[in-house]
Write an enzyme that holds these catalytic residues in place. Structure first.
Site, PDB file in Angstrom:
ATOM      1  N   SER A 170      43.506 -80.451 -51.314  1.00  0.00           N
ATOM      2  CA  SER A 170      43.155 -80.568 -52.734  1.00  0.00           C
ATOM      3  C   SER A 170      43.652 -81.818 -53.457  1.00  0.00           C
ATOM      4  O   SER A 170      43.214 -82.086 -54.569  1.00  0.00           O
ATOM      5  CB  SER A 170      43.637 -79.340 -53.494  1.00  0.00           C
ATOM      6  N   LYS A 176      47.993 -81.414 -63.248  1.00  0.00           N
ATOM      7  CA  LYS A 176      47.065 -80.329 -62.897  1.00  0.00           C
ATOM      8  C   LYS A 176      47.478 -79.050 -63.622  1.00  0.00           C
ATOM      9  O   LYS A 176      48.686 -78.766 -63.723  1.00  0.00           O
ATOM     10  CB  LYS A 176      47.090 -80.147 -61.375  1.00  0.00           C
ATOM     11  N   SER A 198      40.662 -79.251 -55.031  1.00  0.00           N
ATOM     12  CA  SER A 198      40.653 -78.642 -56.346  1.00  0.00           C
ATOM     13  C   SER A 198      41.308 -79.487 -57.441  1.00  0.00           C
ATOM     14  O   SER A 198      41.132 -79.204 -58.618  1.00  0.00           O
ATOM     15  CB  SER A 198      41.370 -77.294 -56.279  1.00  0.00           C
TER      16      SER A 198
HETATM   17  N1  GLN Z   1      39.176 -76.531 -50.537  1.00  0.00           N
HETATM   18  C1  GLN Z   1      40.404 -75.826 -50.360  1.00  0.00           C
HETATM   19  C2  GLN Z   1      40.213 -74.379 -50.699  1.00  0.00           C
HETATM   20  O1  GLN Z   1      39.262 -74.080 -51.372  1.00  0.00           O
HETATM   21  C3  GLN Z   1      41.404 -76.481 -51.202  1.00  0.00           C
HETATM   22  C4  GLN Z   1      42.641 -75.728 -51.420  1.00  0.00           C
HETATM   23  C5  GLN Z   1      43.713 -76.560 -51.984  1.00  0.00           C
HETATM   24  O2  GLN Z   1      44.148 -77.517 -51.346  1.00  0.00           O
HETATM   25  N2  GLN Z   1      44.215 -76.145 -53.122  1.00  0.00           N
HETATM   26  O3  GLN Z   1      40.975 -73.542 -50.319  1.00  0.00           O
END
Ligand code: GLN
Length: 473
Positions: free
Chosen positions: A170, A71, A146
């Protein structure tokens, strides 16, 4: 690496270098439609020199030759580290994250850096400056977020495995949407050194793979206390391999709050069907209650933005940030205003504003302190539940992969996508998403298992058995 490739290299009928060439070729082709990668490792040839020899001479290290997608918020020396943002579009990492150092030492090969929601904020990969990632199961659907790029890279077979980060789901939510395994370790079990911070009390790096064994193998390498991360911890060791009979002695808890209205019917039906199967095998299933679940999203959307507003203050165009020459900057305030205005996307700005608000004088106790108290209650829910059950089983997400644009204009509905994953981050406990089934449109449905803090190893061993009971194809 697939067994046949490995055998060919061992026999000398295939060179690892030629294999990597094919891997890169395939990525170049597939990435055109999926957009999982932001950059490719241009230095890969120099990094793989010993792999052939190690394999042929039976000197292979634990991850020898395994291809990794990483990532783009995890630093790999010399490669991009954009965090999916315009703000860091030209930034190249000048040092190695601890996880990457460990992976390279174990013979893993970083093939490239993957697309993601900007600064890991999003559930659909639609907030990336580098464009959306497409779900390999259906190109008109989001891959989740994400860590959408990492997950899509694994699901489409472009790489063996990947690393993602999980602050609220995420790793697990996209794993669920794309039909792969995603593991979020205990908070601190994996060093955050070299991870671009989003919300420091919640962020954790974890593996994504096609099966639990690969996740376990990677976790074993990347886990451990690190001098460069004061919050890092050792997890409880678990050396024995589990059998189905061992699993039959467990009591699995199913929280009633996770089957509320709003959950997709096919998700619910498939989870219930699997629970019945476990019961038939003699595994004890117990309904439990995690009463503060309904406050998890609200609590997260106070604590996380507070930490985001602080962590992202460093992108001020003095220390970090994209250089903008044509903005006619008059003074320091103007520099911040224009560069931050230009470099951050809408979702990131929304969260910085929210965070600044909840931390401001007069509101701090009302919001931030209160949310910390609620966080404690959520953690206590789990502590209580784990006195009654060994393991908790839930759906990973209330729904399956949705269409592009479906939730983009409605942040609240997007935020609700994390409703079943965010409590584990707030509580700091390990959780894994396994592909369970596909719905009638062929879209994957995920199953989530969670255990007490530091029982990561046990959770992975048990998940390997649960995985055998699932007919996912
Ligand atoms: N959907 C979560 C957010 O937007 C995901 C965050 C994450 O786990 N990085 O905060």
């Amino acid at each position: 690496m697939k067994q046949d490739i490995y055998t060919k290299i061992k026999e000398g009928s295939l060179k690892y270098e030629d294999y990597i060439f094919e891997v890169l070729n395939n990525i170049e082709n597939r990435n055109k439609e999926i957009n999982a990668f932001i950059s490719i490792n241009q230095n890969i040839k120099n990094e793989i020199k010993n792999i052939d020899e190690n394999i042929r001479n039976n000197k292979e290290r634990k991850l020898e030759g395994m291809t990794f997608a990483v990532k783009d918020n995890i630093l790999v020396t010399g490669l991009s580290a954009t965090a999916g943002s315009k703000m860091l579009k030209d930034y190249k990492a000048s040092y190695e994250a601890t996880v990457i150092k460990k992976i390279k030492e174990a013979g893993g090969v970083v093939v490239g850096k993957t697309n993601m929601d900007e600064f890991a904020m999003g559930s659909s990969n639609e907030t990336s400056y580098f464009g959306v990632v497409k779900n390999p199961h259906n190109l008109s659907k989001v891959p989740g977020g994400s860590s959408g790029g990492s997950v899509a890279a694994v699901a489409s077979g472009m790489v063996d495995v990947a690393l993602g980060s999980d602050t609220a789901g995420s790793i697990r939510q996209p794993a669920s949407f794309c039909g792969v395994v995603g593991f979020k370790p205990t908070y601190g079990a994996v060093s955050r050194f070299g991870l671009i911070a989003m919300s420091s009390s919640l962020d954790v790096i974890g593996p994504i793979a096609k099966n639990v064994s690969d996740c376990e193998m990677i976790f074993d390498i990347i886990a451990g206390k690190d001098d460069y991360d004061a919050t890092s911890v050792e997890v409880v060791s678990e050396n024995k391999e589990w059998t189905l009979d061992d699993v039959k002695n467990l009591t699995i808890g199913v929280p009633k709050e996770y089957f509320v209205t709003g959950i997709d019917q096919e998700v619910k039906d498939n989870i219930n069907k699997f629970i019945s199967k476990l019961k038939e095998l003699g595994i004890k299933i117990k309904e439990i209650s995690l009463p503060h679940t309904e406050y998890a999203i609200a609590c997260y959307y106070i604590i996380m933005p507070a930490e985001v507003s602080s962590n992202l203050a460093r992108y001020d165009n003095v220390r970090y940030g994209s250089k903008i020459d044509d903005l006619n900057i008059q003074n320091l305030k103007d520099l911040y205003f224009k560069t931050r205005g230009d470099g951050f996307g809408r979702e990131v700005k929304r969260r910085i504003l929210l965070g600044t608000y909840v931390l401001s004088k007069g509101f701090y106790d009302q919001y931030y302190t209160k949310a910390q108290k609620v966080r404690r209650l959520i953690k206590q829910d789990f502590d209580k539940a784990f006195k009654e059950v060994d393991l908790i089983l839930t759906p990973t997400c209330p729904d399956v992969a949705f269409n592009f644009g479906a939730k983009k204009q409605d942040p609240i509905s997007m935020y609700l996508s994390d409703i079943f994953t965010v409590p584990m981050n707030l509580a700091g406990i390990p959780a894994i998403s396994l592909p369970l089934a596909k719905n009638k449109d062929g879209l994957p449905i995920g199953l989530q298992l969670t255990m007490p803090e530091k029982f990561d190893k046990k959770l992975l061993k048990i998940s390997k058995i649960i995985e055998l009971l699932i007919n996912y194809n």
